[in-house]
Design an enzyme around this catalytic site. Structure first.
Site, PDB file in Angstrom:
ATOM      1  N   HIS A 137       0.766  -1.112  -0.056  1.00 18.96           N
ATOM      2  CA  HIS A 137      -0.146   0.066  -0.044  1.00 18.96           C
ATOM      3  C   HIS A 137       0.934   1.580   0.052  1.00 18.96           C
ATOM      4  O   HIS A 137       2.064   1.075   0.644  1.00 18.96           O
ATOM      5  CB  HIS A 137      -0.871   0.007   1.401  1.00 18.96           C
ATOM      6  CG  HIS A 137      -1.837   0.886   1.565  1.00 18.96           C
ATOM      7  ND1 HIS A 137      -1.658   2.337   1.587  1.00 18.96           N
ATOM      8  CD2 HIS A 137      -3.172   0.710   1.215  1.00 18.96           C
ATOM      9  CE1 HIS A 137      -2.836   3.062   1.796  1.00 18.96           C
ATOM     10  NE2 HIS A 137      -3.795   2.121   1.571  1.00 18.96           N
ATOM     11  N   ASP A 215       3.284  -4.494   7.984  1.00 20.59           N
ATOM     12  CA  ASP A 215       2.038  -3.529   7.812  1.00 20.59           C
ATOM     13  C   ASP A 215       0.890  -4.782   7.939  1.00 20.59           C
ATOM     14  O   ASP A 215       0.811  -5.493   7.148  1.00 20.59           O
ATOM     15  CB  ASP A 215       1.963  -3.103   6.380  1.00 20.59           C
ATOM     16  CG  ASP A 215       0.680  -2.404   6.210  1.00 20.59           C
ATOM     17  OD1 ASP A 215      -0.233  -2.497   7.073  1.00 20.59           O
ATOM     18  OD2 ASP A 215       0.611  -1.707   5.025  1.00 20.59           O
ATOM     19  N   GLN A 218      -4.257  -5.539   7.014  1.00 22.33           N
ATOM     20  CA  GLN A 218      -5.183  -6.252   6.630  1.00 22.33           C
ATOM     21  C   GLN A 218      -5.189  -7.752   7.097  1.00 22.33           C
ATOM     22  O   GLN A 218      -5.652  -8.736   6.654  1.00 22.33           O
ATOM     23  CB  GLN A 218      -4.946  -6.657   4.845  1.00 22.33           C
ATOM     24  CG  GLN A 218      -5.002  -5.090   4.176  1.00 22.33           C
ATOM     25  CD  GLN A 218      -6.573  -4.737   3.857  1.00 22.33           C
ATOM     26  OE1 GLN A 218      -7.513  -5.578   4.154  1.00 22.33           O
ATOM     27  NE2 GLN A 218      -6.813  -3.626   3.484  1.00 22.33           N
ATOM     28  N   LYS A 241     -10.460  -0.627  10.065  1.00 21.53           N
ATOM     29  CA  LYS A 241     -10.525  -2.096   9.386  1.00 21.53           C
ATOM     30  C   LYS A 241     -11.143  -3.270  10.016  1.00 21.53           C
ATOM     31  O   LYS A 241     -11.200  -4.315   9.587  1.00 21.53           O
ATOM     32  CB  LYS A 241      -9.380  -2.314   8.605  1.00 21.53           C
ATOM     33  CG  LYS A 241      -9.039  -1.349   7.359  1.00 21.53           C
ATOM     34  CD  LYS A 241      -7.598  -1.545   6.629  1.00 21.53           C
ATOM     35  CE  LYS A 241      -7.037  -0.376   5.928  1.00 21.53           C
ATOM     36  NZ  LYS A 241      -7.795  -0.252   4.878  1.00 21.53           N
ATOM     37  N   CYS A 380      -4.685   2.576  -3.890  1.00 24.06           N
ATOM     38  CA  CYS A 380      -3.305   3.013  -3.347  1.00 24.06           C
ATOM     39  C   CYS A 380      -2.104   1.960  -3.339  1.00 24.06           C
ATOM     40  O   CYS A 380      -1.540   1.576  -2.235  1.00 24.06           O
ATOM     41  CB  CYS A 380      -3.495   3.307  -1.740  1.00 24.06           C
ATOM     42  SG  CYS A 380      -4.660   4.695  -1.374  1.00 24.06           S
TER      43      CYS A 380
HETATM   44  C1  LIG Z   1      -2.366  -2.622   3.395  1.00 29.34           C
HETATM   45  C2  LIG Z   1      -2.709  -1.452   3.977  1.00 29.34           C
HETATM   46  N1  LIG Z   1      -1.644  -0.650   4.531  1.00 29.34           N
HETATM   47  C3  LIG Z   1      -2.136   0.747   5.205  1.00 29.34           C
HETATM   48  C4  LIG Z   1      -3.293   1.145   5.117  1.00 29.34           C
HETATM   49  C5  LIG Z   1      -3.544   2.513   5.592  1.00 29.34           C
HETATM   50  O1  LIG Z   1      -4.170   2.284   6.893  1.00 29.34           O
HETATM   51  P1  LIG Z   1      -4.800   3.504   7.779  1.00 29.34           P
HETATM   52  O2  LIG Z   1      -5.967   3.871   6.819  1.00 29.34           O
HETATM   53  O3  LIG Z   1      -4.998   2.791   9.030  1.00 29.34           O
HETATM   54  O4  LIG Z   1      -3.875   4.532   7.874  1.00 29.34           O
HETATM   55  C6  LIG Z   1      -4.138   0.174   4.192  1.00 29.34           C
HETATM   56  C7  LIG Z   1      -5.532   0.757   3.988  1.00 29.34           C
HETATM   57  O5  LIG Z   1      -5.981   1.982   3.870  1.00 29.34           O
HETATM   58  C8  LIG Z   1      -3.990  -1.008   3.765  1.00 29.34           C
HETATM   59  O6  LIG Z   1      -4.893  -1.633   3.150  1.00 29.34           O
END
Ligand SMILES: Cc1ncc(COP(=O)(O)O)c(C=O)c1O
Lengths: 434, 150
Positions: A137, A215, A218, A241, A380
């Site tokens: 992402h 990260d 998900q 999420k 993204c």
């Molecule tokens: C794999 C992944 N990393 C990071 C993010 C960003 O997360 P956040 O909205 O909590 O900043 C997302 C989703 O938006 C995501 O799917």
């Protein structure tokens, strides 16, 4: 042969349990703008919240809210207690060694930026390498690009195999060859659904003295996480999420890392004392929580974590996989449709796809007309889409409250969409007057 | 059950499948191209403008969603024979009206891409350097951006 990938010995959610569960999410009973009943399949972007999470936040505001820490009055003490209790719940949710290792941030993005700006600035130099994957992402790419701009280090990307998984041998080889300072990767791809072998990769990195950041945006909502067992140096996820509020996320860091890092934002809350000459940094976790923290949000997140635990994260994973499998295998049988992701044995409840000659936004728009909320675009993950030579994809992502019936409805709707946009010998004429 | 208008009404799909003047113009006097980077829609417009400042011929090419491509076809069909003043006075609102079905702010961007390109094309003689501002008229539309989603 078809195997339903249920995990270990868990019992799947049964129909009456699912119905009860759905009752706890009032939003699921609404319809979309077209009047069709809603099937919410956009969970990888953000999930919905159960009443218990909404209540926990509203109780806080209605009954005991005040700013936390150092308040010598009843409400402040109650709020502080609830806020710190939430940290304990989250520490236990990911099996952290201590709640000092749990930093509340505003989301996964903020957590990664915190690490980049503190540990990153402190430890990376010109010529150093950060290793990541092509499926990240933007939240796990851009902060490293920015770090490169500041320090002169560089980012290297692990490629995907044709089957949308990673080649372990390549990963191991790149770790040995590049000797990155940091290996930052996703536990589950938000587009492909690909699950990475976190424990194995972290172990390889550890043997080579490479710092790891995972990260888990998900992963945290969908599978049990144990940071002690995974042995990650940093692990991040957001609240929204996983049935929690927006505006809250978690940074887990090993205590020795967090201790050695400089503070990030400066301000109230992160200091022991301040004088006209300087300041003395507070201990963990306050050191990284300058300013008034997201109090009600932390309380809501703890309620969400308890809610998920009560159902059982392994059962949630099994349930969504079962639905995703129906969608995934069904799509693969349709001519002109490509599933962008590995087979079910390597992925979570995420099913991305494209339809020949139909733009992802048209697919999503028409699915919405039929009541299905999906997401279309690059999610993204522009580098991933470029790597796959796709300008955009459409993604259905399942969660604990989705029903088998919705997976079937999804398949039917996709076929309807495909038919609608397939050329059928139309001829242009002037607009009919009405 | 629904009072929602079908965005993909027959007229729109007809233009998508059987567009007016999709292609390139050999002897274009003016031309311009732009995209919506976040969703990947691209529209290119070629014009032949005569000595009386009238659009003699207009063609478009591009790639993208039904709305961006069908609306480009409708616009190109409308614009031939019009004077430059008429093109300049043709507002974004009128463009949305020409398209027909009501669009959410997100999808209005798709519909207005060709309108933006046309407004720039009339100021972009071929063989000249492109104008500094290649984003077309400075118009802003509400709503979140389409592509930058998690
Ligand atoms: C794999 C992944 N990393 C990071 C993010 C960003 O997360 P956040 O909205 O909590 O900043 C997302 C989703 O938006 C995501 O799917």
């Amino acid at each position: 042969m078809k195997t339903i990938p249920t995990l270990s010995t868990c019992t799947p959610l049964n129909d009456s349990e699912l119905a009860d569960l759905r009752d706890q999410f009032p939003i699921l009973s609404r319809s979309t703008a077209s009047g069709a009943p809603l099937a919410f399949l956009d969970n990888a972007a953000s999930t919905q919240r159960p009443v218990c999470v909404i209540d926990a936040m509203s109780d806080c505001y209605q009954q005991y809210y005040a700013n936390v820490h150092r308040g010598i009055h009843t409400l402040s003490e109650e709020s502080t207690e609830a806020y710190e209790q939430s940290r304990k719940v989250i520490a236990s949710f990911i099996n952290a060694a201590s709640e000092r290792e749990v930093i509340f941030t505003s989301g996964a993005t903020a957590s990664i930026n915190l690490v980049a700006r503190t540990w990153g600035d402190q430890n990376l130099r010109e010529g150093d390498v950060i290793l990541t994957t092509i499926a990240e992402h933007h939240a796990n790419i851009v902060p490293w690009h920015q770090l490169c701009e500041r320090t002169g280090c560089r980012v290297e990307f692990l490629p995907l195999k044709k089957d949308f998984t990673f080649d372990d041998e390549t990963v191991h080889q790149k770790l040995r060859e590049l000797r990155p300072k940091l290996f930052a990767f996703t536990a589950v791809s938000n587009v492909l659904g690909t699950i990475t072998p976190v424990k194995k990769w972290v172990h390889w990195a550890r043997e080579l003295g490479i710092t790891t950041l995972v990260d888990a945006s998900q992963a945290a909502p969908h599978q049990p996480l144990d940071v002690e067992q995974l042995d990650t140096d940093f692990l991040v996820f957001g609240g929204h999420k996983m049935c929690g509020p927006t505006g809250i996320g978690v940074l887990h860091g090993k205590e020795n890392y967090l201790d050695s890092m400089p503070p990030f934002l400066g301000g109230g809350g992160m200091i022991n004392r301040v004088s006209v000459d300087g300041f003395e940094t507070a201990d963990l976790p306050d050191k990284f929580e300058a300013g008034t923290p997201p109090i009600a949000e932390a309380i809501g997140l703890a309620a969400a974590a308890k809610f998920l635990r009560q159902i059982g994260l392994d059962r949630i994973a099994a349930h969504e996989k079962q639905l995703a499998q129906v969608a995934d295998e069904g799509l693969r049988l349709i001519e002109g449709i490509e599933v962008i992701g590995p087979s079910m044995s390597h992925k979570s409840g995420i099913v991305s796809f494209s339809i020949d000659r139909v733009h992802a936004h048209d697919i999503a728009q028409e699915l919405d007309h039929l009541g299905l909320a999906v997401r279309a675009g690059h999610h993204c993950t522009m580098p991933l889409h470029r790597h796959l030579k796709k300008s955009s994809t459409t993604r259905a992502s399942f969660y604990l409250y989705n029903r088998l019936e919705e997976a079937h409805r999804f398949l039917e709707a996709v076929q309807q969409v495909q038919k609608k946009f397939t050329p059928s010998g139309r001829k242009r004429s002037s607009r009919p007057q009405d | 059950m629904s009072n929602e208008q079908d965005i993909y009404e027959e007229h729109v799909l007809d233009h998508y499948e059987d567009p007016y003047h999709r292609g390139e113009l050999d002897k274009a006097t003016h031309s311009h191209e732009a995209d919506n980077p976040l969703c990947g829609d691209v529209v290119h417009i070629d014009l032949k403008i005569d000595s009386e400042d009238k659009i003699q011929e207009a063609w478009f090419s591009g790639d993208g969603c039904v709305i961006s491509q069908a609306s480009a076809s409708m616009l190109i069909e409308t614009v031939e024979g019009k004077s430059l003043d008429e093109v300049r006075n043709f507002t974004a609102e009128q463009m949305l009206g020409l398209f027909g079905p009501k669009l959410t702010p997100n999808r209005q961007k798709c519909c207005l891409l060709s309108w933006r390109v046309l407004q720039s094309a009339i100021h972009s003689p071929v063989d000249d350097l492109p104008p500094d501002d290649d984003g077309g008229p400075d118009v802003h539309f509400g709503g979140p951006s389409l592509g930058e989603e998690s």
